[in-house]
Enzyme design. Structure first.
Site, PDB file in Angstrom:
ATOM      1  N   LYS A  23     -32.792  13.656 -42.506  1.00  0.00           N
ATOM      2  CA  LYS A  23     -33.344  13.998 -43.827  1.00  0.00           C
ATOM      3  C   LYS A  23     -34.083  15.344 -43.778  1.00  0.00           C
ATOM      4  O   LYS A  23     -33.963  16.154 -44.687  1.00  0.00           O
ATOM      5  CB  LYS A  23     -34.279  12.892 -44.318  1.00  0.00           C
ATOM      6  CG  LYS A  23     -33.507  11.629 -44.750  1.00  0.00           C
ATOM      7  CD  LYS A  23     -34.377  10.678 -45.529  1.00  0.00           C
ATOM      8  CE  LYS A  23     -33.755   9.296 -45.699  1.00  0.00           C
ATOM      9  NZ  LYS A  23     -32.803   9.172 -46.791  1.00  0.00           N
ATOM     10  N   GLU A  32     -30.811   6.840 -43.433  1.00  0.00           N
ATOM     11  CA  GLU A  32     -32.275   6.672 -43.320  1.00  0.00           C
ATOM     12  C   GLU A  32     -32.772   7.093 -41.931  1.00  0.00           C
ATOM     13  O   GLU A  32     -33.133   6.249 -41.093  1.00  0.00           O
ATOM     14  CB  GLU A  32     -32.620   5.198 -43.621  1.00  0.00           C
ATOM     15  CG  GLU A  32     -34.092   4.857 -43.622  1.00  0.00           C
ATOM     16  CD  GLU A  32     -34.846   5.241 -44.890  1.00  0.00           C
ATOM     17  OE1 GLU A  32     -34.355   6.083 -45.651  1.00  0.00           O
ATOM     18  OE2 GLU A  32     -35.929   4.686 -45.096  1.00  0.00           O
ATOM     19  N   SER A  42     -36.263   4.577 -48.220  1.00  0.00           N
ATOM     20  CA  SER A  42     -36.898   3.266 -48.417  1.00  0.00           C
ATOM     21  C   SER A  42     -38.215   3.194 -47.673  1.00  0.00           C
ATOM     22  O   SER A  42     -39.061   2.372 -47.992  1.00  0.00           O
ATOM     23  CB  SER A  42     -35.991   2.154 -47.884  1.00  0.00           C
ATOM     24  OG  SER A  42     -34.718   2.254 -48.438  1.00  0.00           O
ATOM     25  N   HIS A  44     -37.397   6.256 -55.488  1.00  0.00           N
ATOM     26  CA  HIS A  44     -36.785   5.113 -54.792  1.00  0.00           C
ATOM     27  C   HIS A  44     -36.060   4.200 -55.772  1.00  0.00           C
ATOM     28  O   HIS A  44     -36.678   3.403 -56.479  1.00  0.00           O
ATOM     29  CB  HIS A  44     -37.873   4.345 -54.019  1.00  0.00           C
ATOM     30  CG  HIS A  44     -37.340   3.243 -53.172  1.00  0.00           C
ATOM     31  ND1 HIS A  44     -37.960   2.031 -53.023  1.00  0.00           N
ATOM     32  CD2 HIS A  44     -36.219   3.171 -52.415  1.00  0.00           C
ATOM     33  CE1 HIS A  44     -37.251   1.257 -52.226  1.00  0.00           C
ATOM     34  NE2 HIS A  44     -36.194   1.927 -51.843  1.00  0.00           N
ATOM     35  N   MET A 101     -25.849   4.141 -52.086  1.00  0.00           N
ATOM     36  CA  MET A 101     -26.771   4.515 -53.160  1.00  0.00           C
ATOM     37  C   MET A 101     -26.301   5.751 -53.932  1.00  0.00           C
ATOM     38  O   MET A 101     -26.421   5.806 -55.157  1.00  0.00           O
ATOM     39  CB  MET A 101     -28.174   4.779 -52.586  1.00  0.00           C
ATOM     40  CG  MET A 101     -28.826   3.562 -51.965  1.00  0.00           C
ATOM     41  SD  MET A 101     -28.923   2.138 -53.077  1.00  0.00           S
ATOM     42  CE  MET A 101     -30.138   2.674 -54.269  1.00  0.00           C
ATOM     43  N   GLU A 151     -39.207   3.539 -58.082  1.00  0.00           N
ATOM     44  CA  GLU A 151     -40.564   3.837 -57.621  1.00  0.00           C
ATOM     45  C   GLU A 151     -40.666   5.354 -57.443  1.00  0.00           C
ATOM     46  O   GLU A 151     -39.825   5.962 -56.781  1.00  0.00           O
ATOM     47  CB  GLU A 151     -40.839   3.130 -56.292  1.00  0.00           C
ATOM     48  CG  GLU A 151     -40.866   1.610 -56.415  1.00  0.00           C
ATOM     49  CD  GLU A 151     -41.137   0.897 -55.093  1.00  0.00           C
ATOM     50  OE1 GLU A 151     -41.910  -0.059 -55.092  1.00  0.00           O
ATOM     51  OE2 GLU A 151     -40.546   1.286 -54.056  1.00  0.00           O
ATOM     52  N   ASN A 166     -41.087  -3.490 -51.604  1.00  0.00           N
ATOM     53  CA  ASN A 166     -40.806  -4.030 -50.270  1.00  0.00           C
ATOM     54  C   ASN A 166     -42.081  -4.510 -49.585  1.00  0.00           C
ATOM     55  O   ASN A 166     -42.077  -5.518 -48.876  1.00  0.00           O
ATOM     56  CB  ASN A 166     -40.100  -2.987 -49.397  1.00  0.00           C
ATOM     57  CG  ASN A 166     -38.650  -2.813 -49.821  1.00  0.00           C
ATOM     58  OD1 ASN A 166     -38.062  -3.703 -50.418  1.00  0.00           O
ATOM     59  ND2 ASN A 166     -38.078  -1.662 -49.524  1.00  0.00           N
TER      60      ASN A 166
HETATM   61  N1  LIG Z   1     -28.590   0.508 -49.445  1.00  0.00           N
HETATM   62  C1  LIG Z   1     -29.678   0.110 -50.086  1.00  0.00           C
HETATM   63  O1  LIG Z   1     -29.800  -1.063 -50.496  1.00  0.00           O
HETATM   64  C2  LIG Z   1     -30.786   1.091 -50.359  1.00  0.00           C
HETATM   65  C3  LIG Z   1     -31.705   0.809 -51.384  1.00  0.00           C
HETATM   66  C4  LIG Z   1     -32.702   1.744 -51.660  1.00  0.00           C
HETATM   67  C5  LIG Z   1     -32.782   2.914 -50.920  1.00  0.00           C
HETATM   68  N2  LIG Z   1     -31.880   3.141 -49.904  1.00  0.00           N
HETATM   69  C6  LIG Z   1     -32.006   4.402 -49.173  1.00  0.00           C
HETATM   70  O2  LIG Z   1     -31.022   5.306 -49.655  1.00  0.00           O
HETATM   71  C7  LIG Z   1     -30.595   6.181 -48.602  1.00  0.00           C
HETATM   72  C8  LIG Z   1     -29.088   6.072 -48.454  1.00  0.00           C
HETATM   73  O3  LIG Z   1     -28.770   4.748 -48.130  1.00  0.00           O
HETATM   74  P1  LIG Z   1     -27.276   4.181 -48.278  1.00  0.00           P
HETATM   75  O4  LIG Z   1     -27.395   2.700 -48.139  1.00  0.00           O
HETATM   76  O5  LIG Z   1     -26.628   4.780 -49.477  1.00  0.00           O
HETATM   77  O6  LIG Z   1     -26.623   4.797 -46.954  1.00  0.00           O
HETATM   78  P2  LIG Z   1     -25.063   4.970 -46.592  1.00  0.00           P
HETATM   79  O7  LIG Z   1     -24.988   4.908 -45.130  1.00  0.00           O
HETATM   80  O8  LIG Z   1     -24.227   4.060 -47.429  1.00  0.00           O
HETATM   81  O9  LIG Z   1     -24.755   6.462 -47.081  1.00  0.00           O
HETATM   82  C9  LIG Z   1     -25.334   7.584 -46.474  1.00  0.00           C
HETATM   83  C10 LIG Z   1     -24.425   8.773 -46.717  1.00  0.00           C
HETATM   84  O10 LIG Z   1     -25.091   9.951 -46.270  1.00  0.00           O
HETATM   85  C11 LIG Z   1     -24.114  10.805 -45.725  1.00  0.00           C
HETATM   86  N3  LIG Z   1     -24.765  11.822 -44.882  1.00  0.00           N
HETATM   87  C12 LIG Z   1     -25.287  11.667 -43.640  1.00  0.00           C
HETATM   88  N4  LIG Z   1     -25.830  12.823 -43.220  1.00  0.00           N
HETATM   89  C13 LIG Z   1     -25.651  13.736 -44.225  1.00  0.00           C
HETATM   90  C14 LIG Z   1     -25.973  15.094 -44.390  1.00  0.00           C
HETATM   91  N5  LIG Z   1     -26.614  15.776 -43.446  1.00  0.00           N
HETATM   92  N6  LIG Z   1     -25.631  15.713 -45.556  1.00  0.00           N
HETATM   93  C15 LIG Z   1     -24.994  15.042 -46.525  1.00  0.00           C
HETATM   94  N7  LIG Z   1     -24.651  13.726 -46.418  1.00  0.00           N
HETATM   95  C16 LIG Z   1     -24.979  13.095 -45.286  1.00  0.00           C
HETATM   96  C17 LIG Z   1     -23.192   9.894 -44.973  1.00  0.00           C
HETATM   97  O11 LIG Z   1     -21.925  10.520 -44.752  1.00  0.00           O
HETATM   98  C18 LIG Z   1     -23.101   8.710 -45.950  1.00  0.00           C
HETATM   99  O12 LIG Z   1     -22.045   8.882 -46.863  1.00  0.00           O
HETATM  100  C19 LIG Z   1     -31.388   5.757 -47.376  1.00  0.00           C
HETATM  101  O13 LIG Z   1     -32.527   6.568 -47.269  1.00  0.00           O
HETATM  102  C20 LIG Z   1     -31.779   4.327 -47.677  1.00  0.00           C
HETATM  103  O14 LIG Z   1     -32.959   3.933 -47.019  1.00  0.00           O
HETATM  104  C21 LIG Z   1     -30.882   2.267 -49.631  1.00  0.00           C
END
Ligand SMILES: NC(=O)c1ccc[n+]([C@@H]2O[C@H](COP(=O)([O-])OP(=O)(O)OC[C@H]3O[C@@H](n4cnc5c(N)ncnc54)[C@H](O)[C@@H]3O)[C@@H](O)[C@H]2O)c1
Length: 414
Positions: free
Chosen positions: A98, A93, A120, A141, A15, A153, A191
């Protein structure tokens, strides 16, 4: 009313990179911060890919792309955060991770900075409580892929101020996105409404009401862009599993997951990412897995040969929309906009949300069909109180010019 001159994105994953591209495209400088330099680079590269595709399609020049890319910088420290106006957190997540990030942001960002989360499913109020500025913490979101999906959102927590909400709504519009305000609840809006539709498709499949392909086809035949199993394989069966369990925990029995989801999850049939989900993607895995799992579920539950109709899938979504409306999670128009922009809801005439669809069906028909399905398939179909109230009031939808929405024009005499 504050103004956003500089933004930051925490997390360069799926994301984060896309969100940084969206921000830079609007002309604002944006920092991508991750704990891992590789992920910072990946995030920047993901943004570059989006621009490169625009250049190759003739939608922008190389020079314009270079200008936009200069707006994106990367770091593994909090360098440059002393003058950011808004941060979008998009890290893993997990509440503990977080919360730690929000505590750090609270220390390094100016007191006026708005802190947003792309979570999410986690509580915005809880994230706000981890900071000394809960009035400036809010959910933002985005949907995947962020550069393409229009909907965002916007979820205020219990302490979020109206100023913060207004600033973030305006900022989101400035990103050429469609902000929809959603009161905090499990699954937010899209969702929460999409999962009962998907879950019912899984029930129908595991009960042998129709095959996976027949169900997907019944959905696309009605004008929706893709069937539920095709979509789940793309989004990740593991993601659907987690979301469905969170919704079950929060809303109770009507969201109880169909067993076939648990079986796919346990077998790591997670969709495109593992090579197979409901369908086999790469040809190397067991083609008959889903069929065998369905037979197992039928043996365990003793339920098979139930009836199939498109209504069986769409009515749980409409019913959940009525619950959300009843709880004032969003306005009727916003519910439909969110489902069109965030989940591609449509019928053959074009984009159409679940409430508009219900008004066309007739709310009396919706309640009668839900009651029929409740008798055949169980409690999860019990009509939401708001639906029954509307029917009692004679608000039956388009045919009475009043249902979830109001319609102009003369009443037809029947
Ligand atoms: N993938 C989807 O379809 C989607 C859609 C909507 C929302 N989200 C939400 O977006 C967020 C990210 O999801 P994603 O799919 O991009 O995850 P991802 O696993 O692809 O990326 C997460 C990133 O966060 C980094 N990270 C972890 N701890 C950290 C910290 N303390 N400081 C800085 N960086 C840190 C990791 O190194 C990684 O690069 C989640 O909350 C997820 O629920 C995801």
């Amino acid at each position: 009313m504050g103004y956003i001159y500089k933004a930051a994105v925490i997390g360069g994953g799926t994301m984060g990179g896309g969100i940084a591209q969206v921000i830079s495209f609007s002309g604002l400088p944006v920092i991508i911060k991750d704990i891992n330099q590789d992920m910072v680079d990946k995030g920047i590269e993901a943004a570059r890919q989006v621009y490169a595709s625009r250049v190759s399609k003739g939608k922008m020049t190389q020079n314009e792309m270079d200008q936009k890319m200069m707006l994106i910088s990367g770091t593994t420290t909090y360098e440059g955060f002393d003058d950011v106006d808004l941060v979008i957190e998009a890290v893993t997540e997990r509440m503990d991770i977080k919360k730690a990030v929000f505590k750090e942001l609270d220390e390094v960002c100016p007191a006026s900075c708005i802190l947003t989360s792309n979570t999410s499913a986690l509580s915005i109020s809880e994230l706000g409580a981890a900071t000394k500025r809960p009035d400036k913490v809010i959910g933002m979101h985005f949907f995947n892929p962020a550069p393409v999906m229009k909907l965002v959102e916007i979820i205020p927590g219990l302490e979020t101020s109206e100023d913060t909400i207004n600033d973030v709504m305006e900022f989101t519009s400035g990103l050429r996105k469609m902000p929809v305000r959603v009161e905090e609840c499990a699954g937010f809006l899209v969702n929460r409404l999409l999962m009962p539709f998907f879950n019912e498709a899984v029930f129908a499949a595991q009960e042998g009401a129709a095959s996976l392909r027949e169900i997907d086809k019944a959905v696309t035949d009605r004008g929706m862009p893709m069937g539920p199993f095709f979509l789940a394989d793309m989004l990740g069966v593991d993601v659907c599993y987690h979301v469905q369990h969170i919704l079950h925990e929060e809303y109770g029995t009507r969201m109880a997951p169909a067993k076939l989801i648990d079986k796919l999850y346990a077998a790591k049939r997670w969709g495109a990412k593992t090579g197979a989900g409901f369908y086999v993607q790469d040809g190397t895995q067991d083609e008959a897995f889903a069929e065998k799992a369905i037979a197992e579920v039928q043996a365990e539950t003793g339920i098979k040969g139930t009836s199939f109709s498109f209504e069986r899938l769409i009515l749980p979504m409409i019913n959940e929309a009525a619950y959300a409306l009843q709880e004032k999670v969003a306005s009727p128009n916003d519910i439909d906009i969110a489902m069109m922009a965030g989940a591609g809801m449509a019928d053959k005439s074009g984009p159409k949300g679940p409430l508009a669809l219900a008004d066309e069906m007739g709310l009396d028909v919706v309640v009668a069909k839900l009651e029929e399905l409740q008798a055949e398939l169980g409690e999860r179909f019990r009509p939401a109180p708001l639906l029954k109230r509307k029917v009692r009031a004679g608000h039956l939808g388009v045919k009475t010019r009043k249902g979830f929405k109001e319609y102009s024009g003369e009443l037809e005499t029947v």
